[in-house]
Scaffold this motif. Structure first.
Motif, PDB file in Angstrom:
ATOM      1  N   ALA A 170       0.845  -1.205   0.000  1.00 24.15           N
ATOM      2  CA  ALA A 170       0.000   0.000   0.000  1.00 24.15           C
ATOM      3  C   ALA A 170       0.880   1.254   0.000  1.00 24.15           C
ATOM      4  O   ALA A 170       0.822   2.098   0.910  1.00 24.15           O
ATOM      5  CB  ALA A 170      -0.936  -0.017   1.213  1.00 24.15           C
ATOM      6  N   GLY A 171       1.683   1.401  -1.052  1.00 24.34           N
ATOM      7  CA  GLY A 171       2.623   2.526  -1.140  1.00 24.34           C
ATOM      8  C   GLY A 171       1.952   3.888  -1.238  1.00 24.34           C
ATOM      9  O   GLY A 171       2.604   4.921  -1.027  1.00 24.34           O
ATOM     10  N   GLN A 172       0.635   3.904  -1.498  1.00 20.92           N
ATOM     11  CA  GLN A 172      -0.079   5.194  -1.536  1.00 20.92           C
ATOM     12  C   GLN A 172      -0.029   5.882  -0.179  1.00 20.92           C
ATOM     13  O   GLN A 172      -0.288   7.081  -0.075  1.00 20.92           O
ATOM     14  CB  GLN A 172      -1.534   5.005  -2.007  1.00 20.92           C
ATOM     15  N   VAL A 173       0.357   5.118   0.853  1.00 20.87           N
ATOM     16  CA  VAL A 173       0.467   5.706   2.198  1.00 20.87           C
ATOM     17  C   VAL A 173       1.470   6.860   2.207  1.00 20.87           C
ATOM     18  O   VAL A 173       1.381   7.760   3.054  1.00 20.87           O
ATOM     19  CB  VAL A 173       0.856   4.605   3.226  1.00 20.87           C
ATOM     20  N   TYR A 174       2.419   6.858   1.276  1.00 21.06           N
ATOM     21  CA  TYR A 174       3.415   7.932   1.242  1.00 21.06           C
ATOM     22  C   TYR A 174       2.802   9.281   0.838  1.00 21.06           C
ATOM     23  O   TYR A 174       3.493  10.298   0.873  1.00 21.06           O
ATOM     24  CB  TYR A 174       4.597   7.533   0.352  1.00 21.06           C
ATOM     25  N   GLY A 175       1.518   9.278   0.474  1.00 18.41           N
ATOM     26  CA  GLY A 175       0.831  10.540   0.202  1.00 18.41           C
ATOM     27  C   GLY A 175      -0.081  10.940   1.359  1.00 18.41           C
ATOM     28  O   GLY A 175      -0.812  11.927   1.255  1.00 18.41           O
TER      29      GLY A 175
END
Ligand SMILES: Cc1ncc(COP(=O)(O)O)c(C=O)c1O
Length: 367
Positions: A170-175
């Protein structure tokens, strides 16, 4: 004992902080009852992978064949390649690694499955695969639920492939803009995966591994009942992006770039001998921009590293004045994105209690 201090810029690693970060994530995984399979793209260094295994990791995650081969060469025997392969050269390298180590690989399409199944048949071998599920990053992966089930059904028809489970990042967490949002993304990551695993099992498809994780979400998604494995990578170092997201305080960051102040041409401008070729231009991960400047200057956190040329960094002193470094002074800078910084360096200079004790080669850098 190596005591010689290299010329700046160089990458300095605090061994005590590294070991504390490794131990803390291992302790979490034990307490949560999930396997830990750290992503070694963060450090690309066998010495660190062996510390992770010694602390209890079940194996490693890699993105490139070079990482996989270097890890195997360093003594790692259980490797998950979390990236789709679509060319025969890499598939050949994967199978040759599979003769010596326990390997598994990512899959997210019928075409990819046919390629791998064909290669397995040719070699009279069986390859373990995990289906990649897209839980919001919108990179690779099939959608949770029905789409994953459809692909799983196809894979089950291919005798060369063994469907081991499903994974997501869930790399969208970096936003994310707050710690609460980080937690919400982590919970959703875990829940979508557990639900998808249930759908597959109800259709008679065994799912042994339900694998999740990024550094910010591992300790949230890892608590969702039914998740079996976490794959954080950056946590061995942490960095200014993790500090900006509220994941850890700056004191937990184990890695810094050491640079020298080389010029102060006008008031307010302080120039160092480290630029984008050592600190990298990242201001976030996966295309996000979440931090100001290009790193945290440890002794001078009130100053901003505002601009980078290739080999120069330009620090702006604070308008209200305050302490600032002098020409010749060495500065330790916590980089925004440690994983990229490591890939730019030949060696990590390892220190304990401020004294340089070792140098580790970043063997899997590049490629
Ligand atoms: C598939 C996969 N798993 C795990 C990770 C590790 O995440 P992090 O960098 O947040 O530690 C990544 C990072 O890019 C990844 O792509």
């Amino acid at each position: 004992m190596e005591r010689e201090r290299p010329d700046t810029p160089f990458v300095l690693l605090d061994r005590d902080k590294l070991e504390a970060n490794i131990a803390a994530m291992a302790a979490f995984s034990r307490a949560a009852g999930v396997a830990l399979r750290p992503h070694v793209k963060a450090h690309k260094t066998s010495e660190i992978a062996l510390k992770q295994l010694a602390a209890g990791a079940v194996g490693v995650t890699v993105t490139t064949l070079k990482e996989a081969e270097v890890m195997y060469g360093g003594g790692v025997k259980n490797i998950f390649l979390a990236c789709q392969l679509a060319d025969s050269g890499k598939i050949r390298r994967l199978f040759s690694l599979g003769e010596k180590a326990e390997v598994s690989v990512a899959l997210d399409s019928n075409e990819g499955a046919l390629l791998l199944a064909g290669a397995a048949k040719e070699r009279k071998r069986r390859l373990s695969v995990l289906l990649e599920v897209n839980t919001g990053l919108d990179r690779c992966g099939v959608l949770p639920g029905k789409e994953t089930l459809e692909l799983a059904r196809e894979v089950m028809k291919m005798p060369g492939l063994r469907l081991k489970g499903i994974f997501t990042h869930a790399g969208q967490v970096y936003g994310a803009s707050s710690p609460a949002e980080v937690s919400a993304i982590g919970r959703q990551e875990g829940e979508l995966m557990v639900k998808t695993a249930e759908i597959l099992r109800q259709a008679g498809i065994p799912v042994e591994v339900v694998s999740v994780g990024s550094t910010p979400t591992a300790c949230v998604a890892g608590m969702v009942k039914g998740v079996t494995e976490i794959r954080p990578g950056n946590y061995v170092f942490y960095d200014a992006i993790q500090v900006g997201l509220g994941v850890v305080p700056a004191q937990r960051c184990a890695l810094s770039v050491v640079a020298t102040v080389i010029s102060k041409p006008v008031p307010g401008r302080i120039v160092i001998d480290a630029g984008s070729k050592s600190l990298a231009l990242d201001r976030g991960a996966h295309g996000t921009t979440v931090v100001e400047g290009y790193g945290i200057i440890k002794k001078y956190p009130h100053l901003t590293l505002a601009r980078l040329s290739e080999e120069h960094g330009i620090i702006q002193s604070a308008p209200e004045g305050g302490r600032e470094p002098e020409i010749g002074e060495q500065l330790e800078i916590i980089p925004n994105h440690a994983c990229v910084v490591v890939n730019l360096a030949d060696h990590l200079v390892v220190a304990r209690d401020g004294e340089i004790v070792e140098r580790w080669q970043v063997k899997a850098r590049g490629h």
